[in-house]
Motif scaffolding. Structure first.
Motif, PDB file in Angstrom:
ATOM      1  N   VAL A   1       0.863  -1.170   0.000  1.00  0.00           N
ATOM      2  CA  VAL A   1       0.000   0.000   0.000  1.00  0.00           C
ATOM      3  C   VAL A   1       0.900   1.219   0.000  1.00  0.00           C
ATOM      4  O   VAL A   1       1.978   1.218   0.610  1.00  0.00           O
ATOM      5  N   LEU A   2       0.454   2.258  -0.711  1.00  0.00           N
ATOM      6  CA  LEU A   2       1.278   3.452  -0.890  1.00  0.00           C
ATOM      7  C   LEU A   2       0.508   4.680  -0.432  1.00  0.00           C
ATOM      8  O   LEU A   2      -0.708   4.770  -0.639  1.00  0.00           O
ATOM      9  N   ARG A   3       1.223   5.625   0.155  1.00  0.00           N
ATOM     10  CA  ARG A   3       0.629   6.910   0.525  1.00  0.00           C
ATOM     11  C   ARG A   3       1.077   7.960  -0.485  1.00  0.00           C
ATOM     12  O   ARG A   3       2.283   8.122  -0.744  1.00  0.00           O
ATOM     13  N   VAL A   4       0.098   8.659  -1.050  1.00  0.00           N
ATOM     14  CA  VAL A   4       0.362   9.731  -2.007  1.00  0.00           C
ATOM     15  C   VAL A   4      -0.086  11.037  -1.364  1.00  0.00           C
ATOM     16  O   VAL A   4      -1.252  11.174  -0.964  1.00  0.00           O
ATOM     17  N   ASP A   5       0.822  11.995  -1.249  1.00  0.00           N
ATOM     18  CA  ASP A   5       0.460  13.251  -0.599  1.00  0.00           C
ATOM     19  C   ASP A   5      -0.374  14.117  -1.550  1.00  0.00           C
ATOM     20  O   ASP A   5      -0.502  13.800  -2.742  1.00  0.00           O
ATOM     21  N   PRO A   6      -0.986  15.201  -1.046  1.00  0.00           N
ATOM     22  CA  PRO A   6      -1.860  16.005  -1.907  1.00  0.00           C
ATOM     23  C   PRO A   6      -1.178  16.579  -3.136  1.00  0.00           C
ATOM     24  O   PRO A   6      -1.852  16.918  -4.119  1.00  0.00           O
TER      25      PRO A   6
END
Length: 278
Positions: free
Chosen positions: A221-226
């Protein structure tokens, strides 16, 4: 990539998908079992919400709390009434070229619904397909065209931006749209593109508008910032959908399964609900 040990909350599912946190519980579709389920982590209680023949997938909630669910194979959005009846909220069969997939419902009760495009699989290119808007009264409108397997869908906290995972674009990407007051989508743009190993699937959005992305085939799972930058990657086995929830909204629930193909999934029953605390 960060290696974490996810907590296993549920097992013996067929193919869990479409996770949403609502009213202190995790709601999700067990797609190939044709049911929508509700899990209360605090009580350890799993309830069957509704049987949805033909593959339930995306979930969302109207402002009055009633559940909407996409019925994939017959290309309808169903609405669960308070008396337990599951009725047709909207028929998308004239706008969706193949099975319905994920969905997001915004604060106005507008549902944004994607579909597969066709029954092809990689490496064959997908058929570009429509993203459909369903208004609260069930009226359907093509919101955007040429989507390459629209998958996870989320709306930012201010209700002004729609973000869609295009799983089979090359490379996989998150596409953003500005939502006008009348529900029209404009300013189509690429928020993030991924490495070739990442086929973005389910999405969930945090209070700060960072997006968590399930990537089943790269096992993370990956976190993409705004701003569109990938800031975190956590190794997770076969994640197809994600949902932020829990008491403070900081638990990341993950729908995982070893197989997505219907027959294999029904035989293996390898589906799980996992929890991470990133």
């Amino acid at each position: 990539m960060t290696t974490a040990t996810p907590e296993i909350l549920l097992t013996d599912l067929v193919f869990p998908e479409g996770a949403r946190w609502h009213e202190d519980a995790l709601w999700f579709s067990d797609v190939h079992a044709d049911v929508v389920l509700r899990f209360d982590p605090a009580a350890g209680r799993l309830d069957r919400v509704a049987a949805v023949p033909g593959g339930p997938a995306g979930l969302g909630f109207l402002p009055d709390g009633r559940l909407l669910v996409t019925a994939g194979h017959d290309r309808t959005v169903r609405r669960l009434e308070r008396d337990g009846r599951l009725v047709v909220h909207a028929d998308l069969s004239d706008l969706a070229s193949w099975h319905l997939n994920d969905m997001a419902v915004d604060g106005h009760g507008r549902a944004w619904v994607g579909n597969y495009g066709d029954d092809s699989a990689p490496p064959a290119p997908p058929r570009p397909a429509n993203l459909v808007r369903v208004d609260p009264d069930g009226t359907t409108t093509v919101a955007a065209g040429e989507m390459l397997f629209a998958n996870g869908i989320v709306v930012t906290a201010d209700g002004g931006t729609l973000i869609v995972a295009e799983t089979r674009s090359t490379p996989g990407r998150l596409t953003a749209f500005t939502i006008l007051s009348d529900g029209t989508l404009t300013d189509r743009r690429t928020l993030c593109t991924f490495a070739p190993s990442v086929l973005p699937d389910g999405l969930t959005i945090a209070a700060d508008d960072a997006v968590w992305v399930a990537s089943p085939f790269s096992g993370e799972v990956l976190r993409v910032d705004p701003g569109g930058a990938v800031t975190d990657r956590i190794e997770v086995p076969h994640p197809y959908a994600v949902a932020l929830g829990g008491r403070r909204g900081e638990d990341l629930f993950v729908c995982s399964a070893d197989h997505w193909e219907p027959d294999l999934a029904r035989t293996a029953r390898s589906g799980k609900i996992l929890r991470l605390r990133p």
